[in-house]
Motif scaffolding. Structure first.
Motif, mmCIF file in Angstrom:
data_model
loop_
_atom_site.group_PDB
_atom_site.id
_atom_site.type_symbol
_atom_site.label_atom_id
_atom_site.label_comp_id
_atom_site.label_asym_id
_atom_site.label_seq_id
_atom_site.Cartn_x
_atom_site.Cartn_y
_atom_site.Cartn_z
ATOM 1 N N VAL A 134 3.812 9.508 -7.600
ATOM 2 C CA VAL A 134 3.565 8.968 -8.890
ATOM 3 C C VAL A 134 4.709 8.233 -9.475
ATOM 4 O O VAL A 134 4.506 6.857 -10.117
ATOM 5 C CB VAL A 134 3.181 10.029 -9.900
ATOM 6 N N GLU A 135 5.942 8.701 -9.115
ATOM 7 C CA GLU A 135 7.160 7.745 -9.617
ATOM 8 C C GLU A 135 7.115 6.369 -8.850
ATOM 9 O O GLU A 135 7.396 5.464 -9.558
ATOM 10 C CB GLU A 135 8.394 8.525 -8.965
ATOM 11 N N ILE A 136 6.838 6.498 -7.609
ATOM 12 C CA ILE A 136 6.728 5.059 -6.878
ATOM 13 C C ILE A 136 5.721 4.151 -7.436
ATOM 14 O O ILE A 136 5.984 3.031 -7.590
ATOM 15 C CB ILE A 136 6.690 5.527 -5.225
ATOM 16 N N PRO B 290 2.391 19.100 -1.570
ATOM 17 C CA PRO B 290 3.414 19.896 -2.526
ATOM 18 C C PRO B 290 3.885 19.184 -3.766
ATOM 19 O O PRO B 290 3.578 17.965 -3.934
ATOM 20 C CB PRO B 290 4.823 19.764 -1.663
ATOM 21 N N LYS B 291 4.120 20.207 -4.731
ATOM 22 C CA LYS B 291 4.597 19.780 -6.094
ATOM 23 C C LYS B 291 3.327 19.713 -6.928
ATOM 24 O O LYS B 291 2.795 20.553 -7.536
ATOM 25 C CB LYS B 291 5.634 18.905 -6.203
ATOM 26 N N ARG B 292 2.888 18.324 -6.733
ATOM 27 C CA ARG B 292 1.637 18.073 -7.562
ATOM 28 C C ARG B 292 0.355 17.519 -6.523
ATOM 29 O O ARG B 292 0.951 16.810 -5.542
ATOM 30 C CB ARG B 292 1.792 16.833 -8.598
ATOM 31 N N ASP B 293 -0.515 18.083 -6.631
ATOM 32 C CA ASP B 293 -1.575 17.735 -5.361
ATOM 33 C C ASP B 293 -2.067 16.543 -5.609
ATOM 34 O O ASP B 293 -2.157 15.797 -6.821
ATOM 35 C CB ASP B 293 -2.684 19.045 -5.126
ATOM 36 N N GLY B 294 -3.298 16.186 -4.720
ATOM 37 C CA GLY B 294 -3.864 14.710 -4.906
ATOM 38 C C GLY B 294 -4.700 14.776 -6.140
ATOM 39 O O GLY B 294 -4.782 13.516 -6.742
ATOM 40 N N TYR B 295 -5.164 15.932 -6.657
ATOM 41 C CA TYR B 295 -5.950 15.829 -8.153
ATOM 42 C C TYR B 295 -5.056 15.567 -9.126
ATOM 43 O O TYR B 295 -5.479 14.895 -10.067
ATOM 44 C CB TYR B 295 -6.856 17.145 -8.086
ATOM 45 N N VAL C 24 6.108 4.820 1.051
ATOM 46 C CA VAL C 24 5.511 6.052 1.365
ATOM 47 C C VAL C 24 6.281 7.095 0.325
ATOM 48 O O VAL C 24 7.350 6.948 -0.296
ATOM 49 C CB VAL C 24 6.207 6.632 2.777
ATOM 50 N N ALA C 25 5.487 8.146 0.292
ATOM 51 C CA ALA C 25 6.175 9.500 -0.509
ATOM 52 C C ALA C 25 5.450 10.637 -0.057
ATOM 53 O O ALA C 25 4.626 10.575 0.612
ATOM 54 C CB ALA C 25 5.449 9.187 -2.078
ATOM 55 N N HIS C 26 6.533 11.623 0.120
ATOM 56 C CA HIS C 26 6.002 12.935 0.977
ATOM 57 C C HIS C 26 5.477 14.148 -0.021
ATOM 58 O O HIS C 26 5.091 14.991 0.340
ATOM 59 C CB HIS C 26 7.487 13.479 1.304
ATOM 60 N N ILE D 205 0.935 -1.069 0.067
ATOM 61 C CA ILE D 205 -0.024 -0.074 0.041
ATOM 62 C C ILE D 205 0.898 1.141 0.067
ATOM 63 O O ILE D 205 1.589 1.468 0.785
ATOM 64 C CB ILE D 205 -0.976 0.060 1.191
ATOM 65 N N LEU D 206 0.857 1.913 -1.019
ATOM 66 C CA LEU D 206 1.525 3.341 -1.163
ATOM 67 C C LEU D 206 0.670 4.259 -0.512
ATOM 68 O O LEU D 206 -0.418 4.758 -0.784
ATOM 69 C CB LEU D 206 1.653 3.639 -2.674
ATOM 70 N N VAL D 207 1.290 5.081 0.447
ATOM 71 C CA VAL D 207 0.902 6.382 1.229
ATOM 72 C C VAL D 207 1.692 7.484 0.654
ATOM 73 O O VAL D 207 2.657 7.501 1.094
ATOM 74 C CB VAL D 207 1.110 6.033 2.862
ATOM 75 N N ILE D 208 0.772 8.382 0.149
ATOM 76 C CA ILE D 208 1.109 9.912 -0.172
ATOM 77 C C ILE D 208 0.842 10.712 0.593
ATOM 78 O O ILE D 208 -0.411 11.101 0.519
ATOM 79 C CB ILE D 208 0.942 10.067 -1.836
ATOM 80 N N GLU D 209 1.513 11.288 1.597
ATOM 81 C CA GLU D 209 1.139 12.276 2.387
ATOM 82 C C GLU D 209 2.421 13.058 2.913
ATOM 83 O O GLU D 209 3.475 12.495 3.305
ATOM 84 C CB GLU D 209 0.549 11.342 3.817
#
Ligand code: MN
Length: 254
Positions: A41-43, A59-64, A33-35, A7-11
């Motif tokens: 998206v890379e992961i 940051p950078k690109r938001d959830g949308y 995890v990704a910050h 499970i990837l957590v982007i937060e």
């Protein structure tokens, strides 16, 4: 269980990220995890996780942006993606679903229900909790449905003695053997010496500083102990049912 779901957590919020990872790990899932949205998206592209949990404000690109990238990528668009958001405005929900999120979870997350909330987006055979205790086991007459695992040993780890006594009073009448520790070192020693069938652990233990996951990690990285189910001790008013359900599904953990 052969291969736990990844499970990837982007937060970007450290506290939320650590809590989600802690809970997923405690239940036996593998977390990535990704910050921020770009790394997320890379992961996802590199690791092809089974499920993605994504903060909306990133940051950078938001959830949308992230969900748009995921859903436009033929190798990723099938991966269920759940938004985690503090937004509660009516229009936001529609916007999240329209953007491609399969669902959303409100912040602050509830440690007691978080894993169940997210794992329903996994195929049934990949879920760890399976039939949930709350939904399927009546606590009205616990003695009438004592599992075959009567006599199972349960390790309770909590720095508050009142919590240990609560678990003891709930479970000893059901003929479980309760062993208890008030710190991580003692808990690990007991886990090694007594090989419990189940571990209940408090979310925050003293002496762990900023690394609340270390007890779970100690168990999960030990060859003899890594398959023991671990349950986070929140305010489990239905604790008997939780234990019963987990022990009845014990075979599925191997
Ligand atoms: Mn955020």
């Amino acid at each position: 269980m052969n291969n736990p779901a990844r499970i990837l957590v982007i937060e970007d919020n450290q506290t939320n990220r650590e809590l989600m990872v802690y809970l997923l790990t405690a239940f036996g899932y593998v977390s990535l995890v990704a910050h921020d949205g770009v790394v997320g998206v890379e992961i996802a592209r590199r690791e092809l996780p089974d499920l993605i949990i994504c903060d909306v404000h990133l940051p950078k690109r938001d959830g949308y942006d992230v969900v748009k990238d995921l859903k436009q990528d033929a190798s990723l668009h099938h991966i269920p993606t759940v938004a985690v958001t503090a937004m509660a405005m009516v229009g936001d929900r529609d916007r999240m679903l329209a953007a491609g999120f399969d669902s959303y979870i409100s912040k602050p997350i509830d440690p007691e229900t978080f894993v169940q909330q997210v794992e329903r987006f996994l195929p049934e055979e990949q879920r760890i909790i399976r039939t949930t205790a709350q939904a399927t086991v009546s606590d009205a007459e616990p003695h009438s449905c004592i599992p075959y695992k009567t006599g199972a040993t349960i390790l309770v780890v909590d720095d508050r003695l009142t919590n240990i006594e609560f678990v003891r009073s709930a479970l000893e009448p059901l003929h479980y053997r309760i062993i208890a520790a008030t710190n991580v070192q003692e808990a690990f020693r007991l886990a090694v010496s007594d090989a419990p069938d189940l571990i209940f652990t408090d979310l925050h233990m003293p002496g762990l500083d900023d690394d609340d996951c270390s007890f779970v990690r100690m168990i999960r990285t030990n060859q003899l102990l890594k398959k023991i189910p671990i349950v986070i001790l929140a305010k489990n008013e239905n604790i008997g049912a939780v234990v019963l359900d987990l022990l009845n599904h014990r075979s599925s953990w191997h």
